[in-house]
Design an enzyme around this catalytic site. Structure first.
Site, short mmCIF file in Angstrom:
data_model
loop_
_atom_site.label_atom_id
_atom_site.label_comp_id
_atom_site.label_asym_id
_atom_site.label_seq_id
_atom_site.Cartn_x
_atom_site.Cartn_y
_atom_site.Cartn_z
N ASP A 64 0.67 -1.47 -0.04
CA ASP A 64 0.10 0.04 0.04
C ASP A 64 0.93 1.29 -0.05
OD1 ASP A 64 -1.58 -1.95 1.03
OD2 ASP A 64 -2.29 -1.25 2.38
N GLU A 80 -10.84 -2.36 4.53
CA GLU A 80 -9.37 -2.05 4.73
C GLU A 80 -9.54 -0.50 3.98
OE1 GLU A 80 -6.45 -5.68 5.02
OE2 GLU A 80 -6.84 -5.11 2.98
N ARG A 123 -7.82 -1.34 11.55
CA ARG A 123 -6.67 -0.46 10.88
C ARG A 123 -6.71 0.50 9.67
NH1 ARG A 123 -6.47 -6.03 9.50
NH2 ARG A 123 -6.92 -6.49 7.34
C1 FRU Z 1 -4.09 -3.59 2.42
C2 FRU Z 1 -3.27 -4.04 3.86
C3 FRU Z 1 -3.80 -3.22 5.20
C4 FRU Z 1 -2.51 -3.44 6.16
C5 FRU Z 1 -1.40 -3.50 5.18
C6 FRU Z 1 -0.28 -4.40 5.67
O1 FRU Z 1 -3.56 -4.12 1.49
O2 FRU Z 1 -3.79 -5.23 4.23
O3 FRU Z 1 -5.06 -3.33 5.59
O4 FRU Z 1 -2.55 -2.21 6.93
O5 FRU Z 1 -1.83 -3.94 4.02
O6 FRU Z 1 0.45 -4.47 4.94
#
Ligand code: FRU
Length: 491
Positions: A44, A227, A172
């Site tokens: 991300d 997410e 998160r």
């Molecule tokens: C999205 C995710 C987020 C998390 C991160 C971990 O791709 O799963 O929710 O914070 O990647 O790398």
């Protein structure tokens, strides 16, 4: 500096890592004008912002393993959004509250400082499913007082044990916005009944946060976890972006393992709740797009980056760069606009600086037609369709085809062998007016009808496979530019 931090930093600056960077730099599938990891794995975009004339892009980074692993925040910056400098790692998983990963988060600029909020992931040993027990996802605050180059962790501002009890361990990806005199932080969440939601906290100083309630969701068709939520106003509309997991495929929509999309709706400023007024729509209809994050730049544009990849839950889709020591990249940054209540994505004007060796022509297509002088691997290709017969196709790279059928009202993107398991994606489209392709050594971003639809995809042609040809019937105007490399070699 704590000893763990010191140790992790030393490992990243070791000779072994330097040797791996060399291998990655030599890979012919290396991208030439996209942000990619120096080595290892990237996911991300995080903490995207524009501060004192400099754009910052932090990102989820697992340097030691091209198939993922412990997450750090890598850092790149740019003054023009096209040429990036690599600044190595800015956040290490080195505190008890983020020991198993510095997960995704965002940046907020206030009083000449950049404030960051991210998720500190911690996994406890034992017999856990890591959804209902065994996992902490703490919300951590960090600050930069030198314009984004040094980041100091401050404190855990919301501990995992403080979240409302009706939610699972999965909460998160904090993102902030300001409304009237308060700051609000939205977080993606999975509730105890496996429904995705967005929750919201409130603060008057960025340091103390109180739970405000549910911001959006749940929605019966939108999966078990949302997410990376992102809320903003654009062109007079309230918009919520998110990446839901667990959405069922519906016709040609929602074909990827997880989705990323948006809802246009209404923010209730009293209760701080977002009510969608339109259905959830995917942002991108290709094979590789997830976890987008936006920011407003100093000129007021809403700009979005996304991970040009997806979590590896689909065994059919492969990325052969793993054997060459790296995997994944960012999309190009794109400007967002709302036109007729639809979110459009536009390639940034800034990328015109890379244009070289312009070719321009009018073509009348009837049957199959090769146009050798257009061939290439790294380019921008713009096709304006003046007249279109029943079928019109564009063939590029080794075996990729973009086909429009007026009869069926569909446009499809197809890959052969070079798609490494990526086969076909389809959209319903009445009229094809324009196709704009940004091709890099192992990626394609295809903008249809001025950014009304976009397909982002990784593709791995053999070296030299650079054909461009057309088939079907139609009159088109073609412009093509070779795109110069931004030449970011990481040393
Ligand atoms: C999205 C995710 C987020 C998390 C991160 C971990 O791709 O799963 O929710 O914070 O990647 O790398």
């Amino acid at each position: 500096m704590n000893p763990l931090h010191q140790e992790l930093k030393q490992v990243y600056h070791s000779d072994q890592i330097e040797a791996k960077k060399k291998t990655v730099n030599q890979d012919p599938w290396r991208l030439t004008y996209h942000v990619m990891p120096p080595i290892g794995w990237l996911n991300d975009p995080n903490g995207v912002c524009h501060f004192n004339g400099r754009y910052h892009l932090y990102y989820q980074y697992s340097p030691h393993d091209a198939v993922g692993g412990m997450k750090y925040w890598g850092h790149k910056s740019s003054t023009d959004l096209v040429h990036f400098e690599d600044h190595g790692i800015k956040l290490y998983p080195d505190e008890p509250y983020d020991l198993h990963g510095v997960y995704s988060g965002s940046a907020y600029i206030k009083d000449d400082m950049i404030h960051y909020f991210y998720t500190g992931n911690v996994k406890h040993l034992g017999d856990h499913d890591y959804v209902s027990s065994g996992r902490e996802q703490n919300t951590i605050h960090a600050i930069s007082t030198d314009g984004g180059f040094t980041i100091e962790k401050q404190a855990c501002v919301i501990g995992a044990d403080e979240y409302p009890k009706e939610f699972s361990n999965h909460i998160r990806d904090p993102k902030l916005f300001k409304l009237n005199s308060h700051y609000y932080m939205i977080l993606g969440a999975r509730d105890r009944e496996d429904k995705g939601q967005v929750i919201v906290y409130r603060s008057s100083d960025l340091f103390n946060w109180t739970y405000q309630g549910v911001f959006a969701g749940p929605s019966p068709d939108l999966g078990y976890m949302w997410e990376c939520p992102d809320y903003f106003t654009l062109d007079g509309h309230d918009v919520l972006l998110m990446s839901p997991q667990g959405v069922e495929a519906k016709g040609h929509e929602f074909q990827n393992v997880y989705q990323s999309g948006y809802m246009i709706g209404h923010l209730d400023p009293e209760n701080i709740t977002f009510t969608p007024e339109k259905d959830f729509k995917e942002l991108d209809r290709g094979f590789d797009f997830y976890a987008p994050q936006t920011f407003e730049d100093e000129s007021g544009r809403r700009i979005m980056w996304a991970w040009m990849g997806l979590p590896p839950d689909d065994d059919n889709i492969q990325n052969p760069t793993i054997e060459r020591g790296w995997q994944h990249a960012m999309t190009m940054p794109r400007e967002l606009k709302i036109i007729d209540e639809k979110l459009y994505q536009l390639p940034l004007e800034e990328y015109k600086v890379l244009r070289q060796d312009e070719k321009e022509m009018n073509l009348t297509i009837s049957g199959h037609q090769e146009v050798k002088e257009l061939n290439g691997e790294v380019y921008e290709l713009q096709i304006d369709v003046h007249r279109c017969g029943d079928e019109l196709s564009i063939h590029l790279r080794q075996d990729t085809t973009i086909s429009f059928s007026k009869k069926s009202g569909k446009l499809s993107l197809n890959h052969g062998k070079s798609g490494y398991g990526r086969d076909e994606r389809i959209i319903e489209l009445d009229e094809l007016k324009q196709v704009r392709v940004f091709s890099d050594m192992s990626s394609l971003e295809v903008f249809i009808n001025g950014g009304e639809y976009v397909f982002s995809t990784r593709v791995y042609p053999e070296p030299g496979q650079d054909q461009i040809s057309f088939s079907g019937e139609g009159c088109i105007h073609v412009s093509k530019w070779v795109l110069a490399s931004t030449n970011e070699r990481v040393s």
